[in-house]
Design a protein around this motif. Structure first.
Motif, short mmCIF file in Angstrom:
data_model
loop_
_atom_site.label_atom_id
_atom_site.label_comp_id
_atom_site.label_asym_id
_atom_site.label_seq_id
_atom_site.Cartn_x
_atom_site.Cartn_y
_atom_site.Cartn_z
N ASN A 260 -67.34 -6.33 49.15
CA ASN A 260 -67.37 -7.78 49.03
C ASN A 260 -67.90 -8.45 50.29
O ASN A 260 -68.62 -9.45 50.23
CB ASN A 260 -65.98 -8.32 48.69
CG ASN A 260 -66.04 -9.67 47.99
OD1 ASN A 260 -66.73 -9.83 46.99
ND2 ASN A 260 -65.34 -10.66 48.53
N LEU A 285 -64.95 -7.08 43.14
CA LEU A 285 -66.07 -8.03 43.14
C LEU A 285 -65.56 -9.41 42.75
O LEU A 285 -64.98 -9.59 41.67
CB LEU A 285 -67.14 -7.57 42.15
CG LEU A 285 -68.25 -8.58 41.82
CD1 LEU A 285 -69.04 -8.95 43.06
CD2 LEU A 285 -69.17 -8.03 40.74
N ASP A 286 -65.75 -10.37 43.63
CA ASP A 286 -65.48 -11.77 43.30
C ASP A 286 -66.75 -12.32 42.64
O ASP A 286 -67.76 -12.57 43.32
CB ASP A 286 -65.13 -12.55 44.56
CG ASP A 286 -64.71 -13.99 44.26
OD1 ASP A 286 -65.09 -14.51 43.19
OD2 ASP A 286 -64.02 -14.59 45.10
N THR A 289 -68.79 -15.15 44.16
CA THR A 289 -69.76 -14.86 45.21
C THR A 289 -71.11 -14.52 44.59
O THR A 289 -72.16 -14.96 45.07
CB THR A 289 -69.28 -13.69 46.09
OG1 THR A 289 -68.00 -14.01 46.64
CG2 THR A 289 -70.27 -13.39 47.21
#
Length: 366
Positions: A260, A285-286, A289
């Motif tokens: 990340n 995983l965001d 973003t």
């Protein structure tokens, strides 16, 4: 070539190092139609060798399950001779191949493309779908055996194919251009150190993530600056290393907890490309973003015929150099792979058949 058997290391099953067996009675291959027989002089080691031995590729539904490189459609059968980075001399040809090829020193493109176009959807490789180069002889398709115009030794030439072809395809997938800044993780390994040189060959600017004790050596390969992977705040450390200039592309071989932060280090509309996950394949995983920065994510494995031709050109023009750390006898394969897995070196390890040792291996041995 009166003798019909050869020395080779066979992978007998998924498992630990004892799954690899050195034998002296393996049938010597015969070249089929369209193939050449190569007397192997050197073969480079790669992470894929280890992961396939361990069955460490998982499945899409169970990342911890035992699975080989081609998930759900494996062409791996046991026993299998692994080894992709093959350099040697053509000593026989199959039907349909000119005998004029006998005597050529060749580097093998290890990819089995399985189709005429550039799609890699059904790709396989020598050392997985068919026997490879951890042996005294191997048979490969004639089109995969390439003469390379270079003064490099056989052991040096065996450092390129898998690592640099993988790296070149990663950069090609991410459309890396001259002047762009590329953040490279795993920069001291075979692929990572290759990517640093391949960036320079394209006119791109590589920044390396590696351990502090390897920083000076990685700068010597061509990194513009080095970001210690031990940094408490990777994004800030990257920004300091680039003096505030943006990162256009991340070429990641590590993943794991860094993932990340690597996306955070990218500029808006930046590109992330990966061909490995040595610190852990399952990541957090965001998605915000990803979508708020309009990022592109590229998965990559091996390379196309065009990638290989560019690699040969880089070698012949002296734009990349061999980073050969050590050589090992084929009969000492377990030690070679143990050393490989420790990752305490920079560059590549190469295995040499025992009968070629004095000529090929000993001059480069530590």
């Amino acid at each position: 070539m009166a003798k019909k058997t050869m020395h080779a290391v066979q992978l007998t099953r998924h498992g630990d190092l004892d799954a690899l067996v050195y034998r002296d009675d393996v049938p010597r291959p015969e070249p089929a139609r369209g193939e050449v027989l190569i007397e192997v002089s050197a073969c480079g080691m790669n992470n894929t060798d280890v992961w396939v031995r361990q069955g460490a590729y998982g499945t899409e539904t169970d990342p911890d399950s035992v699975s080989t490189w081609r998930r759900g459609r494996s062409t791996l059968t046991f026993p299998r001779i692994q080894g992709t980075d093959i350099v040697g001399t053509i000593v026989a040809v199959g039907e349909g191949v000119s005998e004029a090829r006998i005597g050529e020193r060749v580097m093998v493109d290890f990819s089995l493309y399985n189709r005429a176009d550039d799609s890699l959807a059904d790709i396989d490789y020598i050392g997985h779908g068919r026997d490879g180069g951890y042996a005294e002889y191997t048979a490969v398709p004639s089109e995969n055996a390439h003469v390379v115009d270079t003064d490099m030794s056989d052991a040096e030439l065996a450092t390129f194919c898998c690592a640099y072809l993988t790296g070149e395809h990663m950069l090609e997938r991410a459309r890396v251009q001259a002047g762009e800044r590329v953040l490279v993780t795993g920069a001291s390994g075979g692929v990572g150190s290759g990517i640093i040189q391949l960036c320079r060959a394209r006119g791109a600017i590589p920044y390396a993530v590696t351990s502090r004790d390897k920083a000076e050596a990685v700068r010597g390969i061509g990194a513009e600056a080095v970001i210690p992977r031990e940094s408490d705040d990777l994004v800030t450390a990257v920004d300091q290393a680039t003096e505030g200039r943006p990162i256009d592309v991340v070429a990641d071989l590590v993943a794991g907890p860094l993932f990340n932060d690597l996306l955070r280090a990218l500029r808006p509309e930046g590109r992330y490309t990966t061909a490995g996950a040595i610190a852990g394949p399952v990541v957090q995983l965001d998605l915000r973003t990803l979508y708020l920065k309009h990022l592109q994510l590229h998965g990559s494995s091996q390379g196309t015929r065009g990638d290989f031709r560019r690699l040969v050109g880089y070698i012949e023009r002296g734009q990349v150099r061999a980073l050969l750390y050590n050589t090992y006898r084929l009969s000492d394969f377990h030690r070679a792979q143990r050393d490989f897995m420790e990752k305490s070196y920079i560059g590549k390890l190469v295995v040499v058949p025992d009968r070629k040792w004095d000529e090929v291996g000993r001059p480069h041995a530590r």
